[in-house]
Design an enzyme around this catalytic site. Structure first.
Site, PDB file in Angstrom:
ATOM      1  N   LYS A 118     -14.574   1.260  15.151  1.00 57.65           N
ATOM      2  CA  LYS A 118     -13.160   0.499  15.154  1.00 57.65           C
ATOM      3  C   LYS A 118     -12.828   0.524  16.677  1.00 57.65           C
ATOM      4  O   LYS A 118     -12.087  -0.453  16.890  1.00 57.65           O
ATOM      5  CB  LYS A 118     -12.201   1.363  14.409  1.00 57.65           C
ATOM      6  CG  LYS A 118     -12.237   0.569  12.881  1.00 57.65           C
ATOM      7  CD  LYS A 118     -11.169   1.000  12.033  1.00 57.65           C
ATOM      8  CE  LYS A 118     -11.517   0.972  10.658  1.00 57.65           C
ATOM      9  NZ  LYS A 118     -11.083   1.639   9.459  1.00 57.65           N
TER      10      LYS A 118
ATOM     11  N   LYS B 238       9.372 -16.592 -10.634  1.00 54.13           N
ATOM     12  CA  LYS B 238       8.505 -15.477 -11.055  1.00 54.13           C
ATOM     13  C   LYS B 238       7.415 -16.217 -11.954  1.00 54.13           C
ATOM     14  O   LYS B 238       7.772 -16.912 -12.784  1.00 54.13           O
ATOM     15  CB  LYS B 238       9.428 -14.650 -11.892  1.00 54.13           C
ATOM     16  CG  LYS B 238       8.930 -13.297 -12.578  1.00 54.13           C
ATOM     17  CD  LYS B 238       9.834 -12.425 -13.201  1.00 54.13           C
ATOM     18  CE  LYS B 238       9.143 -11.321 -13.987  1.00 54.13           C
ATOM     19  NZ  LYS B 238       9.402 -11.450 -15.309  1.00 54.13           N
TER      20      LYS B 238
ATOM     21  N   ASP C 174      -4.350  -5.958   4.661  1.00 55.50           N
ATOM     22  CA  ASP C 174      -5.631  -6.716   5.148  1.00 55.50           C
ATOM     23  C   ASP C 174      -5.626  -8.119   4.320  1.00 55.50           C
ATOM     24  O   ASP C 174      -6.411  -8.827   5.009  1.00 55.50           O
ATOM     25  CB  ASP C 174      -6.918  -5.886   4.965  1.00 55.50           C
ATOM     26  CG  ASP C 174      -6.826  -4.590   5.985  1.00 55.50           C
ATOM     27  OD1 ASP C 174      -6.560  -4.687   7.178  1.00 55.50           O
ATOM     28  OD2 ASP C 174      -7.629  -3.554   5.659  1.00 55.50           O
TER      29      ASP C 174
ATOM     30  N   LYS D 272     -12.140  -2.736  18.621  1.00 55.34           N
ATOM     31  CA  LYS D 272     -10.570  -3.480  18.919  1.00 55.34           C
ATOM     32  C   LYS D 272     -10.282  -2.996  20.174  1.00 55.34           C
ATOM     33  O   LYS D 272      -9.046  -3.362  20.488  1.00 55.34           O
ATOM     34  CB  LYS D 272      -9.566  -2.587  17.806  1.00 55.34           C
ATOM     35  CG  LYS D 272      -9.856  -3.021  16.478  1.00 55.34           C
ATOM     36  CD  LYS D 272      -8.906  -2.679  15.543  1.00 55.34           C
ATOM     37  CE  LYS D 272      -9.283  -2.691  13.925  1.00 55.34           C
ATOM     38  NZ  LYS D 272      -7.895  -3.032  12.986  1.00 55.34           N
TER      39      LYS D 272
ATOM     40  N   PHE E 229      -4.745   3.511  14.658  1.00 55.09           N
ATOM     41  CA  PHE E 229      -4.922   4.601  13.560  1.00 55.09           C
ATOM     42  C   PHE E 229      -5.881   4.171  12.507  1.00 55.09           C
ATOM     43  O   PHE E 229      -5.742   2.873  12.223  1.00 55.09           O
ATOM     44  CB  PHE E 229      -3.185   4.885  12.817  1.00 55.09           C
ATOM     45  CG  PHE E 229      -2.574   6.148  13.768  1.00 55.09           C
ATOM     46  CD1 PHE E 229      -2.321   6.055  14.902  1.00 55.09           C
ATOM     47  CD2 PHE E 229      -2.340   7.210  13.056  1.00 55.09           C
ATOM     48  CE1 PHE E 229      -1.324   6.745  15.713  1.00 55.09           C
ATOM     49  CE2 PHE E 229      -1.742   8.333  13.823  1.00 55.09           C
ATOM     50  CZ  PHE E 229      -1.398   8.077  14.868  1.00 55.09           C
TER      51      PHE E 229
ATOM     52  N   ASN F 150       0.867  -1.278  -0.033  1.00 60.60           N
ATOM     53  CA  ASN F 150       0.102  -0.325  -0.065  1.00 60.60           C
ATOM     54  C   ASN F 150       0.765   1.444   0.039  1.00 60.60           C
ATOM     55  O   ASN F 150       2.083   1.163   0.030  1.00 60.60           O
ATOM     56  CB  ASN F 150      -0.979   0.129   1.134  1.00 60.60           C
ATOM     57  CG  ASN F 150      -0.170  -0.036   2.712  1.00 60.60           C
ATOM     58  OD1 ASN F 150       0.543   0.875   2.802  1.00 60.60           O
ATOM     59  ND2 ASN F 150      -0.331  -1.201   3.140  1.00 60.60           N
TER      60      ASN F 150
HETATM   61  N1  CTP Z   1      -4.398  -3.189  12.006  1.00 62.84           N
HETATM   62  C1  CTP Z   1      -3.659  -4.186  12.507  1.00 62.84           C
HETATM   63  N2  CTP Z   1      -3.827  -5.397  11.684  1.00 62.84           N
HETATM   64  C2  CTP Z   1      -4.394  -5.537  10.766  1.00 62.84           C
HETATM   65  C3  CTP Z   1      -4.895  -4.514  10.024  1.00 62.84           C
HETATM   66  C4  CTP Z   1      -4.928  -3.145  10.562  1.00 62.84           C
HETATM   67  O1  CTP Z   1      -3.227  -4.035  13.783  1.00 62.84           O
HETATM   68  N3  CTP Z   1      -4.241  -6.776  10.117  1.00 62.84           N
HETATM   69  C5  CTP Z   1      -4.483  -1.846  12.866  1.00 62.84           C
HETATM   70  C6  CTP Z   1      -3.646  -0.754  12.324  1.00 62.84           C
HETATM   71  O2  CTP Z   1      -2.316  -0.528  12.450  1.00 62.84           O
HETATM   72  C7  CTP Z   1      -4.590   0.248  12.655  1.00 62.84           C
HETATM   73  C8  CTP Z   1      -5.931  -0.013  13.023  1.00 62.84           C
HETATM   74  O3  CTP Z   1      -5.835  -1.572  12.902  1.00 62.84           O
HETATM   75  O4  CTP Z   1      -4.159   0.847  13.733  1.00 62.84           O
HETATM   76  C9  CTP Z   1      -7.005   0.146  12.119  1.00 62.84           C
HETATM   77  O5  CTP Z   1      -6.734  -0.177  10.722  1.00 62.84           O
HETATM   78  P1  CTP Z   1      -7.664  -0.147   9.568  1.00 62.84           P
HETATM   79  O6  CTP Z   1      -6.910  -0.702   8.343  1.00 62.84           O
HETATM   80  O7  CTP Z   1      -8.320   0.994   9.516  1.00 62.84           O
HETATM   81  O8  CTP Z   1      -8.782  -1.176  10.105  1.00 62.84           O
HETATM   82  P2  CTP Z   1      -9.196  -2.657   9.521  1.00 62.84           P
HETATM   83  O9  CTP Z   1      -9.365  -3.156  10.794  1.00 62.84           O
HETATM   84  O10 CTP Z   1      -8.201  -3.158   8.824  1.00 62.84           O
HETATM   85  O11 CTP Z   1     -10.555  -1.959   9.049  1.00 62.84           O
HETATM   86  P3  CTP Z   1     -11.068  -1.827   7.508  1.00 62.84           P
HETATM   87  O12 CTP Z   1      -9.890  -2.141   6.738  1.00 62.84           O
HETATM   88  O13 CTP Z   1     -12.182  -2.650   7.178  1.00 62.84           O
HETATM   89  O14 CTP Z   1     -11.389  -0.239   7.531  1.00 62.84           O
END
Ligand code: CTP
Length: 415
Positions: free
Chosen positions: A354, A306, A296, A358, A340, A227
């Protein structure tokens, strides 16, 4: 001179570096102000500085010998700047080891450039190279020198490495021109250095775990899914926590900027590696700040070598990764958890959801579509939401300033 009781400078040892600028004479005022606030000040002058002011002036006012020569044996009075057990007559090591702060004021473009490039060819640059405490520059130079991209790049590099700067003033310059480059007033230099010393006690003794950067999930040995996160926000948090005296562990995926110094760095690549390291480091942490952009999804399997172009079409099967922060929230204990979130609409409502899901203490949310909050930028516009649903919106600030605000909020909420 401002006689101040209970100053942060009481009992502190300051190495005052004077470099070759017309503002060198202002070092006299600085020396008197620092001394009046209780600091023990040792002055080090570069050869160019000595062209502007005679060392004797500083020697008389500080009551201590002035350091000038890399190869001279240390003057009697300055030997005390180093730790007692030190028997070394290597002046730069002794002087650096003993100083709580190295303050270079005025700092020329030359000393900034030398430190940024790792050059230590005289006593002052060697002292900076070996410094244990904070190093602060108060620059003074012509406006065109100040605006020169090389100087600005050196300053950015040094800032990212944990060096501090007291911004120069704008106004009439000694060369007759107008612009930015005047040495900041003594009062401001002293109060900013004092703030740094105060800051160092804020999180002293607290273990803070910060995650930063982006993870990379391999498709084959050449390609990966990732990303746009630059890692700048997380690195700013790690730097600010370090500056506030925390014992910082930084678990970082790939980033676009060099990691800060003075923290324990654990480098990872994938979400699974990040999870393993975070879980291990979190055991000892009192505060966990999760800024990392964890993927994610990851390819369900990594192909060897490759993948050939073949027919020109490829279907990737992705599998969800584990939510690291969510897992930490489930076995939270006494840890203070900060998440974050990047949201492009209904930021506050989504972030609140969130935070609850969490089990966090604080969530910091930003919308990357806003100007000044974009990916890879040096500024951010965030809102902080606590467990009770209270929202604090911050204006556009540098990422370091955002980091300081987040840490100050953590401090208040932990109390
Ligand atoms: N985070 C994490 N582990 C993951 C994904 C995210 O610990 N596999 C943490 C990020 O570092 C951040 C927080 O969760 O502090 C929120 O991340 P975000 O990507 O906004 O949330 P998601 O739970 O992935 O939800 P979504 O993608 O559905 O918005």
């Amino acid at each position: 001179m401002t006689p101040v009781g209970g100053s942060e400078f009481k009992g502190k040892r300051v190495l005052l570096g004077i470099t070759g600028s017309i503002a060198a004479y202002k070092g006299v005022e600085l020396l008197r102000e620092l001394t009046s606030r209780g600091a023990t000040v040792t002055v080090c002058m570069t050869r160019a500085a000595r062209e502007f002011v005679a060392p004797l002036t500083f020697e008389v006012l500080s009551g201590r010998g002035v350091l000038t020569d890399l190869f001279a044996s240390p003057p009697e009075e300055t030997a005390g700047l180093g730790p007692r057990e030190t028997t070394s007559s290597v002046q730069h090591i002794e002087a650096s080891a003993g100083a709580d702060v190295v303050l270079i004021a005025p700092a020329t473009a030359n000393i900034i450039g030398k430190v940024a490039s790792g050059i230590a060819d005289d006593l002052l640059s060697s002292i900076v190279m070996a410094a244990k405490g904070k190093v602060v520059f108060a620059p003074a130079m012509n406006v065109r020198m100040w605006e020169n991209p090389v100087v600005q790049e050196n300053i950015s590099r040094l800032r990212s490495l944990g060096y501090c700067f007291v911004e120069p003033d704008t106004g009439a310059l000694a060369c007759g021109e107008e612009g930015k480059g005047r040495l900041a007033p003594t009062e401001r230099i002293v109060s900013e250095v004092e703030q740094l010393l105060r800051d160092r006690r804020t999180f002293s003794g607290t273990r803070v775990l910060v995650t930063a950067g982006r993870t990379e999930e391999p498709i084959d040995h050449v390609r990966y899914v990732s990303n746009r996160s630059s890692g700048k926000m997380g690195y700013a948090l790690a730097s600010a926590a370090r500056d506030m005296g925390a014992d910082v562990t930084l678990v970082s995926g790939r980033a676009s900027v060099p990691p800060p110094s003075g923290v324990k760095l654990v480098s990872v690549r994938t979400a699974a590696e990040m999870r393993k390291e975070v879980m291990a480091a979190a055991r000892k942490a009192a505060v966990v700040i999760m800024t990392a952009a964890v993927s994610d999804f990851a390819p369900a399997r990594q192909e060897k070598g490759k993948i050939p172009r073949g027919s020109g079409e490829l279907t990737l099967r992705l599998r969800g990764t584990r939510d690291i922060l969510g897992e930490l929230g489930k076995k939270k204990g006494k840890r203070f958890l900060v998440g974050f979130a990047v949201e492009v609409d209904e930021e506050i409502a989504r972030a609140k959801t969130k935070l609850k899901k969490k089990n966090l203490d604080l969530i910091v949310v930003n919308n990357p579509l806003l100007e000044g909050a974009a990916f890879e930028g040096d500024t951010n516009i965030v809102s902080m939401i606590d467990r009770r649903g209270r929202v604090e919106k911050l204006p556009r600030l540098s990422k370091y300033e955002v980091a300081r605000e987040v840490l100050k909020k953590i401090l208040t909420l932990r109390k």
